[in-house]
Design a protein around this motif. Sequence first.
Motif, mmCIF file in Angstrom:
data_model
loop_
_atom_site.group_PDB
_atom_site.id
_atom_site.type_symbol
_atom_site.label_atom_id
_atom_site.label_comp_id
_atom_site.label_asym_id
_atom_site.label_seq_id
_atom_site.Cartn_x
_atom_site.Cartn_y
_atom_site.Cartn_z
ATOM 1 N N LYS A 1 -3.228 -35.646 35.623
ATOM 2 C CA LYS A 1 -4.743 -35.919 35.412
ATOM 3 C C LYS A 1 -5.358 -34.674 35.412
ATOM 4 O O LYS A 1 -6.505 -34.263 34.750
ATOM 5 C CB LYS A 1 -5.276 -37.254 35.751
ATOM 6 N N GLU A 2 -5.269 -33.962 36.699
ATOM 7 C CA GLU A 2 -6.015 -33.096 37.057
ATOM 8 C C GLU A 2 -5.891 -31.863 36.128
ATOM 9 O O GLU A 2 -6.720 -30.996 35.618
ATOM 10 C CB GLU A 2 -5.695 -32.593 38.538
ATOM 11 N N LYS A 3 -4.852 -31.533 35.767
ATOM 12 C CA LYS A 3 -4.354 -30.406 34.529
ATOM 13 C C LYS A 3 -4.870 -30.813 33.451
ATOM 14 O O LYS A 3 -5.547 -29.676 32.988
ATOM 15 C CB LYS A 3 -2.690 -30.358 34.473
ATOM 16 N N GLN A 4 -5.036 -32.070 32.781
ATOM 17 C CA GLN A 4 -5.598 -32.448 31.742
ATOM 18 C C GLN A 4 -7.421 -32.161 31.754
ATOM 19 O O GLN A 4 -7.560 -31.862 30.894
ATOM 20 C CB GLN A 4 -5.369 -33.833 31.317
ATOM 21 N N TYR A 5 -7.786 -32.398 33.034
ATOM 22 C CA TYR A 5 -9.319 -32.366 33.159
ATOM 23 C C TYR A 5 -9.639 -31.027 33.119
ATOM 24 O O TYR A 5 -10.492 -30.614 32.346
ATOM 25 C CB TYR A 5 -9.442 -32.737 34.609
ATOM 26 N N LYS A 6 -8.706 -29.965 33.519
ATOM 27 C CA LYS A 6 -8.929 -28.401 33.533
ATOM 28 C C LYS A 6 -8.938 -28.006 32.204
ATOM 29 O O LYS A 6 -9.547 -27.530 31.651
ATOM 30 C CB LYS A 6 -7.744 -27.953 34.450
ATOM 31 N N GLU A 7 -7.873 -28.568 31.222
ATOM 32 C CA GLU A 7 -7.814 -28.324 29.953
ATOM 33 C C GLU A 7 -8.938 -28.594 29.084
ATOM 34 O O GLU A 7 -9.287 -28.130 28.507
ATOM 35 C CB GLU A 7 -6.383 -28.696 29.282
ATOM 36 N N ASP A 8 -9.353 -29.872 29.444
ATOM 37 C CA ASP A 8 -10.519 -30.487 28.855
ATOM 38 C C ASP A 8 -11.738 -29.603 29.148
ATOM 39 O O ASP A 8 -12.735 -29.316 28.236
ATOM 40 C CB ASP A 8 -10.790 -32.035 29.097
ATOM 41 N N HIS A 9 -11.749 -29.192 30.390
ATOM 42 C CA HIS A 9 -12.956 -28.474 30.783
ATOM 43 C C HIS A 9 -12.835 -27.262 30.032
ATOM 44 O O HIS A 9 -14.047 -26.642 29.470
ATOM 45 C CB HIS A 9 -13.022 -28.423 32.310
ATOM 46 N N TRP A 10 -11.733 -26.465 29.940
ATOM 47 C CA TRP A 10 -11.614 -25.188 29.190
ATOM 48 C C TRP A 10 -12.040 -25.378 27.828
ATOM 49 O O TRP A 10 -12.883 -24.541 27.115
ATOM 50 C CB TRP A 10 -10.228 -24.716 29.541
ATOM 51 N N ALA A 11 -11.447 -26.435 27.160
ATOM 52 C CA ALA A 11 -11.973 -26.348 25.687
ATOM 53 C C ALA A 11 -13.449 -26.942 25.627
ATOM 54 O O ALA A 11 -14.217 -26.452 24.724
ATOM 55 C CB ALA A 11 -11.164 -27.941 25.008
ATOM 56 N N LEU A 12 -14.046 -27.744 26.416
ATOM 57 C CA LEU A 12 -15.540 -27.957 26.389
ATOM 58 C C LEU A 12 -16.384 -26.850 26.889
ATOM 59 O O LEU A 12 -17.256 -26.414 25.881
ATOM 60 C CB LEU A 12 -15.751 -29.217 27.616
ATOM 61 N N THR A 13 -15.785 -25.948 27.333
ATOM 62 C CA THR A 13 -16.529 -24.475 27.713
ATOM 63 C C THR A 13 -16.539 -23.738 26.399
ATOM 64 O O THR A 13 -17.743 -23.322 26.153
ATOM 65 C CB THR A 13 -15.773 -23.696 28.835
ATOM 66 N N ILE A 14 -15.585 -23.747 25.649
ATOM 67 C CA ILE A 14 -15.439 -23.045 24.495
ATOM 68 C C ILE A 14 -16.433 -23.699 23.616
ATOM 69 O O ILE A 14 -17.431 -22.962 22.771
ATOM 70 C CB ILE A 14 -14.185 -22.769 23.801
ATOM 71 N N GLU A 15 -16.324 -25.047 23.345
ATOM 72 C CA GLU A 15 -16.997 -25.633 22.501
ATOM 73 C C GLU A 15 -18.800 -25.789 22.724
ATOM 74 O O GLU A 15 -19.386 -25.406 21.855
ATOM 75 C CB GLU A 15 -16.747 -27.190 22.701
ATOM 76 N N VAL A 16 -19.017 -25.599 23.818
ATOM 77 C CA VAL A 16 -20.569 -25.471 24.410
ATOM 78 C C VAL A 16 -20.874 -24.112 24.030
ATOM 79 O O VAL A 16 -21.956 -23.944 23.535
ATOM 80 C CB VAL A 16 -20.720 -25.802 25.792
ATOM 81 N N SER A 17 -20.022 -23.219 24.192
ATOM 82 C CA SER A 17 -20.576 -21.565 24.155
ATOM 83 C C SER A 17 -20.513 -21.489 22.617
ATOM 84 O O SER A 17 -21.670 -20.757 22.332
ATOM 85 C CB SER A 17 -19.464 -20.709 24.763
ATOM 86 N N THR A 18 -19.791 -22.118 21.726
ATOM 87 C CA THR A 18 -19.916 -21.588 20.341
ATOM 88 C C THR A 18 -21.235 -22.675 19.841
ATOM 89 O O THR A 18 -21.901 -21.874 19.074
ATOM 90 C CB THR A 18 -18.512 -22.423 19.794
ATOM 91 N N TYR A 19 -21.310 -23.923 20.199
ATOM 92 C CA TYR A 19 -22.448 -24.373 19.909
ATOM 93 C C TYR A 19 -23.522 -23.664 20.130
ATOM 94 O O TYR A 19 -24.923 -23.542 19.412
ATOM 95 C CB TYR A 19 -22.590 -25.706 20.400
ATOM 96 N N LEU A 20 -23.831 -22.955 21.425
ATOM 97 C CA LEU A 20 -25.025 -22.410 22.114
ATOM 98 C C LEU A 20 -25.268 -20.917 21.122
ATOM 99 O O LEU A 20 -26.617 -20.890 20.767
ATOM 100 C CB LEU A 20 -24.875 -22.109 23.556
ATOM 101 N N ASN A 21 -24.205 -20.420 20.926
ATOM 102 C CA ASN A 21 -24.315 -19.279 20.027
ATOM 103 C C ASN A 21 -24.798 -19.482 18.618
ATOM 104 O O ASN A 21 -25.753 -18.945 18.116
ATOM 105 C CB ASN A 21 -22.912 -18.592 20.103
ATOM 106 N N ARG A 22 -24.352 -20.368 18.039
ATOM 107 C CA ARG A 22 -24.519 -20.649 16.646
ATOM 108 C C ARG A 22 -26.021 -21.361 16.747
ATOM 109 O O ARG A 22 -26.894 -20.886 15.611
ATOM 110 C CB ARG A 22 -23.526 -21.948 16.367
ATOM 111 N N TYR A 23 -26.494 -22.332 17.791
ATOM 112 C CA TYR A 23 -27.882 -22.601 17.793
ATOM 113 C C TYR A 23 -28.825 -21.501 17.634
ATOM 114 O O TYR A 23 -29.858 -21.409 17.121
ATOM 115 C CB TYR A 23 -28.171 -23.684 18.787
ATOM 116 N N LYS A 24 -28.541 -20.676 18.769
ATOM 117 C CA LYS A 24 -29.238 -19.397 18.843
ATOM 118 C C LYS A 24 -29.580 -18.626 17.492
ATOM 119 O O LYS A 24 -30.599 -17.988 17.218
ATOM 120 C CB LYS A 24 -28.880 -18.357 20.087
ATOM 121 N N GLU A 25 -28.429 -18.390 16.875
ATOM 122 C CA GLU A 25 -28.413 -17.505 15.604
ATOM 123 C C GLU A 25 -29.418 -18.507 14.736
ATOM 124 O O GLU A 25 -30.076 -17.850 13.817
ATOM 125 C CB GLU A 25 -27.090 -17.603 14.936
ATOM 126 N N ILE A 26 -29.187 -19.851 14.604
ATOM 127 C CA ILE A 26 -29.880 -20.595 13.647
ATOM 128 C C ILE A 26 -31.295 -20.549 13.893
ATOM 129 O O ILE A 26 -32.457 -20.376 13.146
ATOM 130 C CB ILE A 26 -29.511 -21.887 13.677
#
Length: 147
Positions: free
Chosen positions: A100-125
């Motif tokens: 479960k801890e490993k899954q949490y870390k993987e989810d956190h990593w995926a969420l980090t990328i998703e949030v960064s992508t969203y923020l970059n896209r939003y700033k461009e818009i």
Amino acid sequence: MKAKQPRVKYVEWHSPEELHEISLNWVSELKFIKDEQHFLDELIENHTLQLISKKTFEKSKNILQELSLSRKGIDPLLKKIINHHNELTILLDGVDQPIKEKQYKEDHWALTIEVSTYLNRYKEIKRKVFDLIKAIIKESKQKRLLR
């Protein structure tokens, strides 16, 4: 210009306290963006006639569609972050749960990328909206000067 996928050269693991802070920062940023989107809506509303003119219609239509998609994506992302933040107890409960801890870390990593992508896209818009409105205001001032 298309938002770029962030490239990461190494993975740094954070303590539960740091993960808590990161999640709170994400929530804060996204809530600020929601408020900012209301401002952009008012700005667009104030310049609707110019936005639907023949000169800028196609460009403004595309930008407003991007803004609309961004607006629709913020609530699911916020929910995802809040749920992820609530699952932080997996790391704090003192029970050794490596899967479960490993899954949490993987989810956190995926969420980090998703949030960064969203923020970059939003700033461009947002930049596109401001550039469009700036051009409209500039043109309207020039027309007033010529009268």
